[in-house]
Write an enzyme that holds these catalytic residues in place. Structure first.
Site, short mmCIF file in Angstrom:
data_model
loop_
_atom_site.label_atom_id
_atom_site.label_comp_id
_atom_site.label_asym_id
_atom_site.label_seq_id
_atom_site.Cartn_x
_atom_site.Cartn_y
_atom_site.Cartn_z
N ASP A 38 0.85 -1.40 -0.03
CA ASP A 38 0.27 0.16 -0.01
C ASP A 38 0.76 1.23 0.02
O ASP A 38 2.00 1.29 0.28
CB ASP A 38 -0.99 0.01 1.32
CG ASP A 38 -0.19 0.02 2.61
OD1 ASP A 38 0.68 -0.63 2.50
OD2 ASP A 38 -0.63 0.77 3.39
N ASP A 61 7.43 4.98 -1.15
CA ASP A 61 7.26 4.12 0.02
C ASP A 61 5.95 3.49 -0.25
O ASP A 61 4.83 3.99 -0.08
CB ASP A 61 7.01 5.29 0.93
CG ASP A 61 6.61 4.97 2.43
OD1 ASP A 61 6.67 3.42 2.58
OD2 ASP A 61 5.93 5.70 3.33
N GLU A 90 0.23 -1.47 5.60
CA GLU A 90 1.07 -0.57 6.39
C GLU A 90 1.06 0.61 6.75
O GLU A 90 1.22 0.92 7.84
CB GLU A 90 2.74 -1.18 5.87
CG GLU A 90 3.76 -1.02 6.70
CD GLU A 90 4.35 0.45 6.64
OE1 GLU A 90 5.20 1.13 7.59
OE2 GLU A 90 3.73 1.68 5.79
#
Length: 410
Positions: free
Chosen positions: A81, A142, A176
């Site tokens: 994610d 990220d 996460e």
């Protein structure tokens, strides 16, 4: 290797995998399932075995050992994610080869410019290939940079059998960014003794201390009446939210803290006179300070309830993860191997506390000690996010070298 990194990364970030705090499904968004299915096929294409995706969206795979030595099983993890702080839909990655170190106009129409004045680290990437956003979305480095690096590293090991390694397990986890990454992670099925998350930032990052973390949802209930006749009748829920925030120390916010300093962070505030909802995250490295921060929130709520009534403020607060240091210290050799791997590649390790969290924070408390390694990204969670492909290449080399050193030292 560089072209493979670019090809995979730019393709992966175009898939919208933002998680959703409000959802109670696992994973919280369908994009993560879509991405997981794609990765399952690509892991098989690379040549990994035991490739699975369970009903909760957790992807796992194995790179079998190519040595007869008794090597500990190690794992490498990244998350599917992307953050919820800024839109991650319709990401259009922009590739800047041989970057000149100067300002980059990300979006001329919207006047979005990535400048060295605002981001002083930018000139240090002169000569690199960097990938930015188009100024309208986050990038998703990220953690799609880390995920890409694991894929490329596994591909490299398969095509270079002269590099000896033990059994390696790979896992890609959902959700996460909202603190639920390891919630349904099967440590026993993963079967590794130790693991590393590829979820860090700039070159050299090696992290094994994380925040203690909690999330707080506050619902403020008001009473709406016509403003012309509201005296002694109206209770404005949005003003209650403002009052609550006013009780928190101004200087203990992300924009005023660094290093080992903790904070309260207002993530979002939505509502009207009738009802408003505020979402906070609470962070501190020290466990006692962490508990004190949570108690402060509870005491503020109690004060406001005494002033306005029990129903005026409703608090839901949950711990999200804890400082992993306590679980890493007994197996410090996993940090030492990563440190030595970086040094051997002329990378200066930068050991510092994670001002954030990784899946490793929770996994370490679930019996899988998991430090965190750099991926090459900067300015996560917003339109100024970018990643250095050159640093991504270094991260791949670190993964490979860690695997090699575990075999060598067995």
């Amino acid at each position: 290797m560089k072209q493979e990194l670019i090809e995979r990364f730019t393709r992966y970030v175009k898939i919208d995998t933002q998680s959703n705090e409000e959802s109670h499904t696992v994973p919280t968004t369908p994009g993560q399932i879509e991405f997981g299915k794609l990765l399952v096929e690509e892991l098989k294409e690379i040549g990994l075995t035991e490739v699975t995706m369970d009903d909760n969206g957790y992807v796992m795979a194995t790179l079998p050992a190519n040595t007869d030595k008794d090597v500990p099983v190690i794992g490498f993890l990244a998350h599917l994610d992307t953050a919820t702080d800024f839109t991650g839909k319709n990401v259009k990655p922009q590739i800047h080869e041989n970057f000149d170190g100067n300002a980059i106009t990300l979006n001329e129409e919207l006047n979005v410019v990535l400048t060295p004045e605002q981001f002083p680290e930018l000139p240090s990437y002169k000569g690199h290939t960097i990938i930015t956003t188009d100024g309208t979305t986050l990038l998703g480095a990220d953690d799609k940079a880390g995920l890409t690096e694991i894929m490329v590293a596994m591909n490299h090991l398969i095509h270079n059998p002269q590099i000896k390694h033990g059994k390696i397990r790979v896992a890609f986890t959902p959700d996460e960014e909202i603190g639920r990454g390891p919630a349904h992670f099967d440590v026993e099925a993963f079967g590794a003794s130790f693991a590393y998350t590829m979820d860090g930032g700039p070159l050299g990052g090696l992290e094994y201390e994380s925040f203690n973390a909690a999330g707080a949802k506050l619902t403020f209930n008001g009473t709406n009446t016509h403003p012309g006749t509201a005296k002694n009748k109206m209770r404005n829920a949005t003003k209650l939210a403002m009052e609550f925030n006013g009780y928190l120390p101004v200087e203990e916010a992300p924009e005023y803290t660094e290093g080992y300093e903790g904070f309260y962070h207002l993530l979002s505030l939505n509502g009207d006179v009738e009802q408003s909802k505020a979402y906070y995250i609470i962070r501190d490295f020290d466990r006692e300070n962490f508990e004190a921060r949570k108690n402060n929130v509870k005491n503020i709520v109690k004060t406001m309830q005494e002033k306005y009534g029990e129903d005026a403020v409703v608090l839901e607060m949950n711990d999200q993860y804890y400082n992993m240091l306590e679980k890493i210290e007994p197996v410090r050799e996993i940090v030492d191997i990563a440190y030595e791997a970086m040094k051997s590649l002329d990378i200066e390790p930068n050991i510092h506390p994670i001002r954030g969290g990784t899946d490793g924070s929770q996994l370490s408390y679930m019996g899988l000690p998991t430090p965190n390694i750099f991926t090459g990204g900067e300015n996560y969670h917003g339109k100024f996010e970018y990643v250095s492909v050159d640093t991504m290449e270094k991260a791949v080399q670190v993964i490979v070298e860690i695997a090699r050193r575990f075999e060598e030292q067995a």
